[in-house]
Design an enzyme around this catalytic site. Structure first.
Site, short mmCIF file in Angstrom:
data_model
loop_
_atom_site.label_atom_id
_atom_site.label_comp_id
_atom_site.label_asym_id
_atom_site.label_seq_id
_atom_site.Cartn_x
_atom_site.Cartn_y
_atom_site.Cartn_z
N ALA A 10 1.87 1.68 -3.06
CA ALA A 10 1.64 0.20 -3.17
C ALA A 10 2.86 -0.44 -2.45
O ALA A 10 3.27 -1.73 -2.83
CB ALA A 10 1.36 -0.16 -4.63
N ALA A 11 3.40 0.05 -1.60
CA ALA A 11 4.65 -0.38 -0.77
C ALA A 11 4.19 -1.26 0.17
O ALA A 11 5.08 -2.11 0.58
CB ALA A 11 5.49 0.60 -0.59
N GLY A 12 3.15 -1.22 0.83
CA GLY A 12 2.53 -2.02 2.03
C GLY A 12 2.71 -3.42 1.94
O GLY A 12 2.57 -4.01 0.80
N ARG A 16 -2.42 -8.83 6.42
CA ARG A 16 -3.77 -9.65 6.94
C ARG A 16 -4.30 -10.29 5.47
O ARG A 16 -5.28 -10.92 5.73
CB ARG A 16 -4.64 -8.52 7.42
CG ARG A 16 -4.32 -8.28 8.86
CD ARG A 16 -5.39 -7.04 9.39
NE ARG A 16 -5.05 -5.75 9.15
CZ ARG A 16 -5.93 -4.64 9.10
NH1 ARG A 16 -7.24 -5.08 9.39
NH2 ARG A 16 -5.60 -3.61 8.38
N ASP A 103 -4.36 -0.25 -3.08
CA ASP A 103 -5.33 -1.17 -2.10
C ASP A 103 -6.80 -0.50 -2.00
O ASP A 103 -7.59 -0.76 -1.37
CB ASP A 103 -5.05 -1.63 -0.81
CG ASP A 103 -4.54 -0.26 -0.01
OD1 ASP A 103 -4.76 0.79 -0.26
OD2 ASP A 103 -4.27 -0.64 1.19
N GLU A 155 -3.83 12.18 12.66
CA GLU A 155 -3.92 10.76 12.72
C GLU A 155 -4.75 10.31 13.88
O GLU A 155 -4.40 10.83 15.03
CB GLU A 155 -2.58 9.94 12.77
CG GLU A 155 -1.95 10.26 11.42
CD GLU A 155 -2.72 9.54 10.22
OE1 GLU A 155 -2.95 8.34 10.11
OE2 GLU A 155 -3.10 10.54 9.40
N TYR A 387 -3.03 -34.69 -33.12
CA TYR A 387 -1.78 -34.63 -32.55
C TYR A 387 -1.21 -36.17 -32.65
O TYR A 387 -1.83 -37.12 -32.53
CB TYR A 387 -2.02 -34.28 -30.95
CG TYR A 387 -0.83 -34.38 -30.05
CD1 TYR A 387 0.27 -33.51 -30.39
CD2 TYR A 387 -0.84 -35.09 -28.95
CE1 TYR A 387 1.34 -33.66 -29.50
CE2 TYR A 387 0.19 -35.21 -27.96
CZ TYR A 387 1.36 -34.49 -28.29
OH TYR A 387 2.39 -34.21 -27.53
C1 UD1 Z 1 -3.57 6.94 5.98
C2 UD1 Z 1 -3.51 8.31 6.44
C3 UD1 Z 1 -4.86 8.72 7.11
C4 UD1 Z 1 -6.17 8.37 6.38
C5 UD1 Z 1 -6.08 6.87 5.80
C6 UD1 Z 1 -6.94 6.56 4.92
C7 UD1 Z 1 -1.28 8.79 6.66
C8 UD1 Z 1 -0.13 8.93 7.84
N1 UD1 Z 1 -2.42 8.44 7.33
O1 UD1 Z 1 -3.62 6.08 7.01
O2 UD1 Z 1 -4.72 10.10 7.42
O3 UD1 Z 1 -7.20 8.59 6.94
O4 UD1 Z 1 -5.11 6.56 5.27
O5 UD1 Z 1 -7.37 5.39 4.37
O6 UD1 Z 1 -0.96 8.91 5.42
N2 UD1 Z 1 2.25 2.92 2.24
C9 UD1 Z 1 3.48 3.00 1.61
N3 UD1 Z 1 4.33 3.24 2.39
C10 UD1 Z 1 4.36 3.49 3.57
C11 UD1 Z 1 3.41 3.68 4.25
C12 UD1 Z 1 2.20 3.25 3.46
O7 UD1 Z 1 3.27 2.71 0.33
O8 UD1 Z 1 5.62 3.78 3.91
C13 UD1 Z 1 1.11 2.50 1.68
C14 UD1 Z 1 0.29 1.35 2.03
O9 UD1 Z 1 0.71 0.27 1.34
C15 UD1 Z 1 -1.28 1.56 1.85
C16 UD1 Z 1 -1.49 3.28 2.06
O10 UD1 Z 1 0.17 3.63 1.80
O11 UD1 Z 1 -1.68 1.35 0.58
C17 UD1 Z 1 -1.83 3.57 3.53
O12 UD1 Z 1 -0.82 3.52 4.30
P1 UD1 Z 1 -1.30 3.04 5.89
O13 UD1 Z 1 -0.07 3.11 6.73
O14 UD1 Z 1 -2.27 2.01 5.94
O15 UD1 Z 1 -2.04 4.50 6.10
P2 UD1 Z 1 -3.26 4.62 7.18
O16 UD1 Z 1 -2.99 4.13 8.37
O17 UD1 Z 1 -4.40 3.76 6.47
#
Ligand code: UD1
Ligand code: CA
Length: 458
Positions: A10-12, A16, A103, A155, A387
């Site tokens: 949950a670091a993202g 958007r 999320d 990916e 009151y």
């Molecule tokens: C990721 C997967 C992908 C999969 C998809 C499913 C990877 C590299 N890719 O892609 O294979 O199909 O999920 O939805 O794992 N997050 C962090 N720290 C980070 C990066 C991400 O906490 O450094 C968290 C984000 O908040 C998010 C989740 O991990 O909730 C997914 O990250 P995101 O970069 O969006 O991965 P996707 O591109 O969706």
């Protein structure tokens, strides 16, 4: 199931969402997305849960303090593999580690349980959850050989055109053996188009070690729906709403219009209760059997007995006994304990009060900071004057008192049992039992007054 821990990413930032609030704290029916995920993980037996926070870390931590919950911080978002690594101390070698996302609130305990069962039965080092989708754009793809054995997860941005044509996607959810997860994380590289440490690369690494990697194909792709915008938040909420309403209907609750009924995931409703359109039932609300709720009512953290008719009203953090009727247009504010067969009628506000069995407050009254006994009748326009401009004071009214219309009871004051308060009285002193208290000017008749007035004018 014992032996299970969960890591929730949950670091993202959630750019958007266009919000000051971290994405995972956005709510679906009064409960944040990440809390749905925490509850689901816990229901599957994950006793310890670590949430990896980054953007808005302080806010997320402050919002979801709970037992068995810890946090790891990922200061810079360098990819999902890096995020899990930040929870390195949390990973125990002998335990299974479930990876989830803050999320992705629609994931169900049933699905996770099936994944865990498959993972353990097959004795895999890791099991990735996949799904078949019509439009796989943007997702990681699950690549298998001709025999269907898992080869890797690639990916979208790193995939060849042939790989991009694959419709089996990586949902991002995994169960890892702790030991294997640790060993794979140590070897992750970021030599890819995004320069990120990809968690999915752990699969290929472990396969290279000769370990068994499972890919569990889940039936319902909806469960992996990730929320990135407010539009998607509303879409997820709609799915969640239908799911919750269906469960109640299956349990014997009538919901007249399920599309326009909003029930929180922790609400409990008894058999043969009917929910009319436009209701919002939230928090830890518990409703008994044979009640009729609505239309257009809001109940938050309420406890209701059986056979209650609750019409077009709002009630918060209080309890209501069986056989009571409420509304229309009543407002029950926090910390009320309303007894059985009570009537809280139209335009009645009750706050921080105890109302005994059989008492009636039929209309247009304010009952605040009051301890009212049984079988009291509050006349129309009864006001508890609680009151004084500085402090709130309590009013005590004992059993069988009759409060006439348009009466002010100026607190602190006590009216003892069986007494009557004359209509229009402003009571400032205690009233003993079995009396009539009159506290208003006596009516005087001025004879001939009209005639005199007419003479004056002419
Ligand atoms: C990721 C997967 C992908 C999969 C998809 C499913 C990877 C590299 N890719 O892609 O294979 O199909 O999920 O939805 O794992 N997050 C962090 N720290 C980070 C990066 C991400 O906490 O450094 C968290 C984000 O908040 C998010 C989740 O991990 O909730 C997914 O990250 P995101 O970069 O969006 O991965 P996707 O591109 O969706
Ligand atoms: Ca990404």
């Amino acid at each position: 199931m014992e032996n299970l821990k969960a890591i929730i990413l949950a670091a993202g930032q959630g750019t958007r969402m266009k919000s000051k609030k971290p994405k995972v704290l956005h709510e679906i029916m009064q409960k944040s997305m990440v809390e749905y995920v925490i509850d689901t993980a816990r229901n599957c037996g994950a006793e310890e849960i670590c949430v990896v926070v980054g953007h808005g870390a302080d806010k997320v931590q402050a919002a979801i303090q709970r037992e068995g919950l810890t946090f790891a911080t990922q200061a810079e978002q360098k990819g999902t593999g890096h995020a899990v690594k930040m929870a390195g101390d949390f990973i125990e070698e002998e335990k299974d580690i479930l990876i989830l996302y803050g999320d992705t609130p629609l994931i169900t305990g049933e699905t996770l349980q099936s994944v865990l069962d498959a993972h353990r039965k097959e004795k895999c080092s890791v099991t990735v959850v996949s799904a078949m989708v019509d439009n796989p754009t943007g997702y990681g793809r699950i690549i298998r050989d001709e025999k269907g054995n898992f080869i890797k997860s690639v990916e979208h941005k790193d995939a060849s055109p042939a790989e991009q044509a694959v419709k089996e996607i990586n949902t991002g959810i995994y169960v890892f053996c702790g030991k294997e997860l640790k060993s794979a994380l140590d070897r992750l590289k970021n030599d890819n188009t995004q320069g990120e440490y990809y968690l999915p690369d752990c699969l290929e690494i472990l396969l290279g070690d000769g370990k068994k990697v499972g890919a569990y194909t889940a039936a319902d792709e909806q469960e992996f729906f990730g929320v990135n915008s407010r539009v998607q938040l509303a879409e997820a909420a709609a799915i969640m709403k239908r799911r919750i309403n269906r469960k109640h209907m299956e349990n014997g609750v009538t919901i007249i219009d399920p599309e326009n009924t909003y029930i929180g995931s922790d609400v409990v409703i008894g058999m043969d209760t009917v929910i009319l359109p436009g209701c919002v039932l939230e928090g830890k609300t518990v409703i008994g059997e044979d009640c009729e709720i609505g239309p257009n009512s809001r109940l938050t953290d309420m406890e209701l007995g059986d056979s209650i008719k609750f019409q077009t009203s709002t009630a918060l953090e209080s309890s209501i006994g069986s056989g009571t009727t409420v509304g229309p247009f009543a407002y029950i504010r926090p910390n009320c304990h309303i007894g059985e067969k009570v009537k809280v009628g139209d335009f009645v506000e009750v706050k921080n009060s105890n109302i005994g069995n059989g008492t009636k407050i039929p209309h247009l009254s304010y009952v605040g900071d009051t301890d009212a006994g049984e079988k009291i009748n509050f006349g129309c326009g009864s006001i508890m004057v609680n009151y004084d401009g500085e402090k709130k004071h309590r009013t005590t009214i004992e059993d069988n008192v009759f409060v006439g219309c348009n009466v002010n009871l100026v607190a602190p004051v006590t009216v003892e049992k069986n007494s009557y308060i004359a209509a229009g009285s402003t009571i400032t002193k205690d009233v003993p039992e079995d009396v009539l208290a009159v506290a208003r000017a006596r009516q005087t008749i001025i004879s001939g007054w009209k005639k005199k007035r007419v003479q004056k004018k002419s």
